[in-house]
Scaffold this active site. Structure first.
Site, PDB file in Angstrom:
ATOM      1  N   ARG A   1       0.785  -1.230  -0.034  1.00  0.00           N
ATOM      2  CA  ARG A   1      -0.100  -0.039  -0.071  1.00  0.00           C
ATOM      3  C   ARG A   1       0.862   1.221   0.194  1.00  0.00           C
ATOM      4  O   ARG A   1       0.339   2.437  -0.545  1.00  0.00           O
ATOM      5  CB  ARG A   1      -1.046   0.055   1.112  1.00  0.00           C
ATOM      6  CG  ARG A   1      -1.680   1.382   1.449  1.00  0.00           C
ATOM      7  CD  ARG A   1      -2.993   1.167   2.364  1.00  0.00           C
ATOM      8  NE  ARG A   1      -2.285   0.507   3.297  1.00  0.00           N
ATOM      9  CZ  ARG A   1      -2.133   1.180   4.688  1.00  0.00           C
ATOM     10  NH1 ARG A   1      -1.797   2.429   4.489  1.00  0.00           N
ATOM     11  NH2 ARG A   1      -1.820   0.438   5.644  1.00  0.00           N
TER      12      ARG A   1
ATOM     13  N   TYR B   1     -18.116  16.289 -14.490  1.00  0.00           N
ATOM     14  CA  TYR B   1     -18.398  14.913 -14.727  1.00  0.00           C
ATOM     15  C   TYR B   1     -19.031  14.325 -13.400  1.00  0.00           C
ATOM     16  O   TYR B   1     -19.023  14.911 -12.414  1.00  0.00           O
ATOM     17  CB  TYR B   1     -16.743  14.068 -14.640  1.00  0.00           C
ATOM     18  CG  TYR B   1     -17.123  12.592 -14.342  1.00  0.00           C
ATOM     19  CD1 TYR B   1     -18.124  11.931 -15.264  1.00  0.00           C
ATOM     20  CD2 TYR B   1     -16.453  11.898 -13.410  1.00  0.00           C
ATOM     21  CE1 TYR B   1     -18.143  10.426 -15.124  1.00  0.00           C
ATOM     22  CE2 TYR B   1     -16.755  10.738 -13.017  1.00  0.00           C
ATOM     23  CZ  TYR B   1     -17.399   9.850 -13.993  1.00  0.00           C
ATOM     24  OH  TYR B   1     -17.613   8.338 -13.930  1.00  0.00           O
TER      25      TYR B   1
ATOM     26  N   ASP C   1      -8.638  18.338 -14.471  1.00  0.00           N
ATOM     27  CA  ASP C   1      -8.911  17.187 -14.913  1.00  0.00           C
ATOM     28  C   ASP C   1      -8.523  16.958 -16.416  1.00  0.00           C
ATOM     29  O   ASP C   1      -9.414  17.631 -17.438  1.00  0.00           O
ATOM     30  CB  ASP C   1     -10.383  16.696 -14.637  1.00  0.00           C
ATOM     31  CG  ASP C   1     -10.670  15.089 -14.893  1.00  0.00           C
ATOM     32  OD1 ASP C   1      -9.993  14.557 -15.973  1.00  0.00           O
ATOM     33  OD2 ASP C   1     -11.628  14.604 -14.389  1.00  0.00           O
TER      34      ASP C   1
END
Length: 379
Positions: A46, A98, A169
């Site tokens: 992780r 979005y 984005d």
């Protein structure tokens, strides 16, 4: 070097010891440490993994520098970006953002003490648009699915003057066509599921920044939230990125030809592409990107039955997502932006008749012929 060369060669020096031209996959969940110090380059997957680290090296290279962080999904990368905000902070977003981002902001921000404000047109932001609480402007340019264009240089200068971060984005453009970091943006996020992977077979996200302090905070969010990309998907994405510039070049050329064809078709009421809204937006797009990308939206003439049209199509699949080698068509109002209220969609310019087409690498002649026969069948 040009981006196609960088995409292929970014890891070449890593494997010179073995002579491998393809990096290995390191699947280990844990790594042996030095007993005297408990130190090691990697300790637990992780927190870091050799294969994911190599992918992040590639993603940083094609972005033109900085530090990149690979996430399990695009929304995980966007969530990490919003983790930079604290209670009482506000973010400004486009009304046509979005649907997944809209859901996150409207459903979860109120419980976290975060504010948000949707604006019809980010291009109209001025000094009066900012308050003492405004700490971020989140931009999609071109916007999804209206393809409205925002002047990144102007927003960066304006936001920074008010102490706000600018997050872009860049999923639709990718670093092949647009480099927001070069234009002053603080952080770039992408759904790597789309063009970077390009084959509709894995989920991934990426966040990239050239600010070391921001990079440390994004890296902490990556580790703390745990939405990391798996080693095998990291390996596959390394391979996919190698063909990104080639795929996008073909897709964009076909999309331009299809848009021109549809604009001349009497069964089409409107065609939306980056820069089509106004001459001003066309000039902005030309100044900050090297092409329009491979997504276009269009509205059918009222005489055309939308469902019959979609049923008659033989090549584009009726499905969400975009950026794959196969063409996809969707109905944003009921699919990608279904989380929005009808009123919010109206403000954003997302009508019930709007369709979004992501152009794949099929022969453009076949795609145009298929669109024509479906339009004829749906009259």
């Amino acid at each position: 070097m040009h981006i196609q060369t960088v995409a292929v060669q970014a890891l070449r020096e890593n494997e010179q010891e073995h002579g491998a031209v393809v990096p290995p996959v390191h699947l280990a969940s844990t790594f042996e440490l030095d007993p005297a110090t408990s130190d090691g380059t990697f300790s637990y997957q992780r927190g870091g993994n050799p294969t994911r680290a190599q992918l992040e090296q590639v993603l940083s290279a094609i972005e033109g520098g900085g530090r990149a962080f690979a996430f399990a999904t695009g929304m995980a990368a966007t969530s990490a970006a919003f983790s930079l905000l604290g209670a009482g902070d506000e973010v400004i977003l486009s009304a046509s953002v979005y649907g997944g981002t809209y859901r996150l902001v409207t459903e979860y921000f109120p419980h976290q003490g975060l504010g948000h404000r949707f604006v019809d047109d980010l291009g109209e932001l001025d000094d009066d648009s900012f308050t003492e609480s405004t700490r971020m402007v989140f931009i999609e340019t071109p916007a999804n699915p209206t393809l409205r264009v925002t002047d990144l240089r102007r927003i960066v200068e304006l936001a920074h003057a008010h102490g706000a971060l600018v997050v872009v984005d860049n999923t639709f453009m990718t670093p092949v066509l647009q480099r927001p970091l070069d234009l002053g943006a603080d952080l770039v996020v992408q759904s790597a599921t789309k063009y970077l992977a390009g084959h509709s077979d894995l989920l991934a996200g990426v966040a990239t920044t050239r600010d070391d302090a921001l990079a440390d905070r994004i890296g902490l969010a990556q580790k703390a939230y745990g939405a990391v990309l798996s080693p095998f998907d990291s390996y596959r994405l390394i391979q996919d990125v190698k063909t990104l510039p080639l795929r996008l070049e073909r897709q964009q050329a076909s999309a331009v030809e299809i848009a021109e064809h549809l604009r001349g078709h009497d069964a089409i009421a409107a065609v939306l592409t980056p820069g089509s809204h106004s001459a001003e937006e066309a000039a902005i797009q030309a100044s900050q990107a090297t092409g329009p990308g491979a997504v276009l939206s269009f509205e059918l003439d009222p005489a055309v039955d939308r469902v019959r049209f979609l049923e008659a199509l033989q090549i584009p699949a009726f499905a969400v997502s975009l950026g794959g080698v196969e063409s996809l068509i969707c109905h944003p109002a009921s699919m990608t932006h279904e989380a929005m209220t009808p009123e919010a969609r109206e403000v954003a310019g997302i009508s019930d008749e709007l369709l979004r087409l992501s152009v794949g690498i099929e022969d453009v002649r076949d795609l145009i012929a298929d669109l024509d026969q479906a339009l004829a069948a749906a009259r």
